[in-house]
Design an enzyme around this catalytic site. Sequence first.
Site, PDB file in Angstrom:
ATOM      1  N   ASP A 176       0.806  -1.228   0.000  1.00  0.00           N
ATOM      2  CA  ASP A 176       0.000   0.000   0.000  1.00  0.00           C
ATOM      3  C   ASP A 176       0.841   1.281   0.000  1.00  0.00           C
ATOM      4  O   ASP A 176       0.296   2.374   0.099  1.00  0.00           O
ATOM      5  CB  ASP A 176      -0.966  -0.001   1.204  1.00  0.00           C
ATOM      6  CG  ASP A 176      -0.238  -0.135   2.529  1.00  0.00           C
ATOM      7  OD1 ASP A 176       0.948  -0.512   2.523  1.00  0.00           O
ATOM      8  OD2 ASP A 176      -0.853   0.136   3.571  1.00  0.00           O
TER       9      ASP A 176
ATOM     10  N   GLU B 109      12.923  -3.697  11.285  1.00  0.00           N
ATOM     11  CA  GLU B 109      13.947  -3.276  10.325  1.00  0.00           C
ATOM     12  C   GLU B 109      15.334  -3.446  10.930  1.00  0.00           C
ATOM     13  O   GLU B 109      16.246  -4.007  10.304  1.00  0.00           O
ATOM     14  CB  GLU B 109      13.722  -1.806   9.911  1.00  0.00           C
ATOM     15  CG  GLU B 109      12.386  -1.529   9.202  1.00  0.00           C
ATOM     16  CD  GLU B 109      11.202  -1.319  10.143  1.00  0.00           C
ATOM     17  OE1 GLU B 109      11.379  -1.472  11.372  1.00  0.00           O
ATOM     18  OE2 GLU B 109      10.094  -1.005   9.646  1.00  0.00           O
TER      19      GLU B 109
END
Length: 324
Positions: free
Chosen positions: A181, A268
């Site tokens: 998205d 991350e």
Amino acid sequence: MGFRRVSYLKVYAIFCTLFILYLLTSEWENEGSILKHNRKLHKEIKKLKKGCTSRGYSRDYQDSDEADPIYLITPTYARLTQKADMTRLMYTLMHVENLHWIIIEDHEEKTELIIKFIERIPTNIQVTHLNMKTPSMDKLASDDPNWLKPRGVQQRNAGLEFLLEHFEENTEGYIYFLDDDNTYDIRIFDEIRKIEENQVGVWPVGIVGKLRYEGPVCSNGEVTSWFTAWKPDRPFPLDMAGFSFRLENLFDAPEARFKQRIPRGYQESHILTELGLDRTNAVGLANDCRDILVWHTRTEKPRMDAEEKLMKATGAASDLSIEV
Ligand code: UGA
Ligand code: MN
């Protein structure tokens, strides 16, 4: 009599000559206008090409046959806006050469919607279709706040495992975790192709972390600090869309995986640390981290109240055989 025949013949000969002349000149005119049209088209193409090459970023990598593949790992799950989000992404990726798009559905099986969607992806994009369902205890409930559990963890791991299984240790390429998205400027893929082994290419991401942008601050390609409002002490205070690295690094650390249960916002940092990379390996890209080429956009969850109202009032809502 003889005189008459001769003059008929003369008239006939003159008529034929004139007719042939007419045919020839009209052909020339035709040819002339085709040539003129061709020249116009050539000019137009030249102008367009010039426009394509003069927008700041070098297209060299795009034009070269040598461009190493970028492996894009995209988790995706069934929801009303899934097809719209994936379609938008496909139209972005169509403009980039040598991509291998690994789409991993968060579902117990591959869905009809995504199978049909993949059939429409142009063949210049290589596609791998996988599925990996998030166990229900790790899945966000529809009324949970979205920060409660990380998303796409098992799917990204399935993507990494696919790469490890299907490619050789010395395969050249890049890995980029592409959410379904977000919004991507195709120039980000040229930036990714600048990354060298043992480097993690980093850049700021727009509209994320409750800031206009978040990510590295750079000078001459070196990261001098990190601009973030949240947990700045994370090993890599950046978003999933804000980094990429070479495939070789995955083969050097084949056990590296995302993890479901780690503190919020550490996915991350976790994967990069597992890959043996730290802040000293970070290289600032995207015009010394001054260009925003990726935005953390989010598609609003649509309200369906009118469907229910119609159903109650008339006993029939929208036609469910129409795929949205
Ligand atoms: C932010 C980050 O940008 C994501 O990269 C990160 O995975 C996520 O937070 C997180 O904290 O886990 P956000 O917009 O909040 O992103 O997350 P989503 O877009 O809802 O999900 C990230 C990816 O996982 C998307 O590609 C989405 O399709 C996929 N996803 C989401 C699933 O595969 N299953 C789910 O149940 C939910
Ligand atoms: Mn998102």
